[in-house]
Design an enzyme around this catalytic site. Structure first.
Site, PDB file in Angstrom:
ATOM      1  N   ASP A  80       3.494  -4.335   8.062  1.00  0.00           N
ATOM      2  CA  ASP A  80       2.262  -3.566   7.903  1.00  0.00           C
ATOM      3  C   ASP A  80       1.131  -4.581   8.078  1.00  0.00           C
ATOM      4  O   ASP A  80       0.833  -5.361   7.170  1.00  0.00           O
ATOM      5  CB  ASP A  80       2.211  -2.913   6.522  1.00  0.00           C
TER       6      ASP A  80
ATOM      7  N   CYS B 144      -4.740   2.391  -3.648  1.00  0.00           N
ATOM      8  CA  CYS B 144      -3.493   2.965  -3.089  1.00  0.00           C
ATOM      9  C   CYS B 144      -2.314   2.024  -3.308  1.00  0.00           C
ATOM     10  O   CYS B 144      -1.426   1.916  -2.449  1.00  0.00           O
ATOM     11  CB  CYS B 144      -3.634   3.307  -1.611  1.00  0.00           C
TER      12      CYS B 144
ATOM     13  N   HIS C 273       0.867  -1.179   0.000  1.00  0.00           N
ATOM     14  CA  HIS C 273       0.000   0.000   0.000  1.00  0.00           C
ATOM     15  C   HIS C 273       0.909   1.236   0.000  1.00  0.00           C
ATOM     16  O   HIS C 273       2.019   1.179   0.543  1.00  0.00           O
ATOM     17  CB  HIS C 273      -0.827  -0.048   1.299  1.00  0.00           C
TER      18      HIS C 273
ATOM     19  N   LYS D  86      -9.612  -0.693   9.697  1.00  0.00           N
ATOM     20  CA  LYS D  86      -9.728  -1.983   9.014  1.00  0.00           C
ATOM     21  C   LYS D  86     -10.163  -3.078   9.992  1.00  0.00           C
ATOM     22  O   LYS D  86     -10.108  -4.259   9.675  1.00  0.00           O
ATOM     23  CB  LYS D  86      -8.380  -2.357   8.381  1.00  0.00           C
TER      24      LYS D  86
ATOM     25  N   GLN E 110      -4.047  -5.169   7.229  1.00  0.00           N
ATOM     26  CA  GLN E 110      -5.050  -6.097   6.697  1.00  0.00           C
ATOM     27  C   GLN E 110      -5.023  -7.446   7.412  1.00  0.00           C
ATOM     28  O   GLN E 110      -5.752  -8.354   7.019  1.00  0.00           O
ATOM     29  CB  GLN E 110      -4.813  -6.313   5.193  1.00  0.00           C
TER      30      GLN E 110
HETATM   31  C1  LIG Z   1      -2.263  -2.901   3.793  1.00  0.00           C
HETATM   32  C2  LIG Z   1      -2.604  -1.480   4.167  1.00  0.00           C
HETATM   33  N1  LIG Z   1      -1.659  -0.707   4.702  1.00  0.00           N
HETATM   34  C3  LIG Z   1      -1.905   0.555   5.046  1.00  0.00           C
HETATM   35  C4  LIG Z   1      -3.146   1.124   4.888  1.00  0.00           C
HETATM   36  C5  LIG Z   1      -3.315   2.572   5.231  1.00  0.00           C
HETATM   37  O1  LIG Z   1      -3.784   2.798   6.467  1.00  0.00           O
HETATM   38  P1  LIG Z   1      -3.986   4.319   6.917  1.00  0.00           P
HETATM   39  O2  LIG Z   1      -4.858   4.929   5.876  1.00  0.00           O
HETATM   40  O3  LIG Z   1      -4.610   4.210   8.241  1.00  0.00           O
HETATM   41  O4  LIG Z   1      -2.622   4.929   6.925  1.00  0.00           O
HETATM   42  C6  LIG Z   1      -4.187   0.356   4.340  1.00  0.00           C
HETATM   43  C7  LIG Z   1      -5.559   0.861   4.138  1.00  0.00           C
HETATM   44  O5  LIG Z   1      -6.061   1.840   4.522  1.00  0.00           O
HETATM   45  C8  LIG Z   1      -3.897  -0.978   3.975  1.00  0.00           C
HETATM   46  O6  LIG Z   1      -4.854  -1.745   3.430  1.00  0.00           O
END
Ligand SMILES: Cc1ncc(COP(=O)(O)O)c(C=O)c1O
Length: 310
Positions: free
Chosen positions: A101, A267, A24, A127, A104
């Site tokens: 990260d 994203c 992401h 999430k 998910q």
């Molecule tokens: C795998 C992953 N990482 C990071 C994020 C980003 O999180 P945030 O928008 O809270 O920074 C998301 C989705 O929002 C995601 O699906």
């Protein structure tokens, strides 16, 4: 916080930070930026055609120049569950820190930072049924000792003098300013809700729904599903495209039929380039979904095919 507060003071020209092709933007851009600022190099683990991390092809991943490996546990597009523990074991044996990260995975599959042995793990409340704009960062104590606070202000200080100041011990050191109490309460309620449902149960239920969706969508002509065929390596996410119809058009027809999917690059533009598409349609299954929802999704895709083939 980790990129600017931990990695930036440590990175030197020629050092390497590794991410993967499926990250992401939230786990890609901070590393691209800090590498630019320090002269370090951003390296990318490529994927095989199914979306599996090509760890053997990532030359130098566990090499002497690597300062950090930062990978998603579960991909928000491919639904794939990465072999994160293997990577952590290999990296730790060579003294290389790993950031996970887990946005998910926490809330979808069981995650245990002690079992994983990761140095950092980050996730977002939104999430896991919690509020947006709040999340959590776990780090090993030695990494927290190495990390500089990124934001300065009230609540994180021990002593403030004209000539210099000292910080409170963590976590207060990293939480300058008035805390976001309301969202923290919502975040805690979400965690409690998930705990009560049980993560094993959530995982098995949502991946069964995803597996059924894959099976039924595959029967339609012209539907390409991304990610591994092997359901044991997938979470509850199914991304796909329908030949000849833009993902946004499929999303719109589905929406009009009461089926909430997301269409777009999610994203994950580096991954979209790798897949050779501008966007995908994504269904994300949750404990509140029923098998009827899978049928409604399949019907919506069939309807989109009828409408756009006229
Ligand atoms: C795998 C992953 N990482 C990071 C994020 C980003 O999180 P945030 O928008 O809270 O920074 C998301 C989705 O929002 C995601 O699906």
């Amino acid at each position: 916080m980790v990129a600017q507060g931990w990695a930036r003071p440590l990175l030197r020209p020629g050092d390497e930070v590794w991410v993967s092709r499926m990250e992401h933007h939230a786990n890609f851009l901070p590393w691209q930026q800090v590498c630019r600022e320090t002269g370090a190099q951003l390296r990318v683990i490529e994927l095989d055609p199914e979306g599996t991390l090509d760890l053997d092809g990532a030359m130098g991943l566990y090499g002497p120049r690597t300062r950090l490996i930062s990978l998603c546990h579960v991909s928000n597009v491919l639904g794939i569950i990465n072999p994160i523990k293997d990577v952590i074991d290999q990296a730790t044996a060579r003294g290389i820190p790993v950031l996970v990260d887990a946005t998910q995975s926490v809330g979808h599959i069981p995650v245990d930072v002690n079992d994983l042995g990761c140095d950092f793990l980050a996730f977002s409340a939104h999430k896991m049924f919690g509020p947006s704009g709040i999340g959590a960062l776990y780090a090993k104590p030695e990494r927290l000792d190495e990390m500089e606070p990124l934001l300065l202000g009230g609540g994180m200080v021990d002593q403030v003098e004209d000539t210099g100041s000292s910080w409170m011990p963590y976590p207060a050191k990293f939480e300058a300013g008035s805390p976001n109490l309301a969202d923290a309460a919502g975040f805690a309620a979400a965690a409690e809700y998930i705990d009560n449902l049980g993560l094993e149960a959530i995982h098995s239920y949502t991946s069964d729904l995803a597996h059924t969706a894959i099976r039924k969508l595959s029967r339609l002509d012209g539907v390409e599903i991304y990610g591994p065929g092997d359901s044991a390596r997938r979470g509850g996410i199914v991304s796909f495209n329908v030949a000849g119809i833009h993902a946004h058009d499929v999303g719109q027809i589905a929406g009009e039929m009461g089926v909430a999917v997301r269409a777009g690059h999610h994203c994950c533009q580096p991954l979209m380039h790798h897949l050779g598409v501008a966007a995908t349609v994504r269904a994300s299954f949750s404990p509140y979904n029923l098998s009827e929802d899978v049928d409604a999704l399949v019907e919506a895709v069939s309807e989109a095919q009828i409408i756009f083939r006229q």
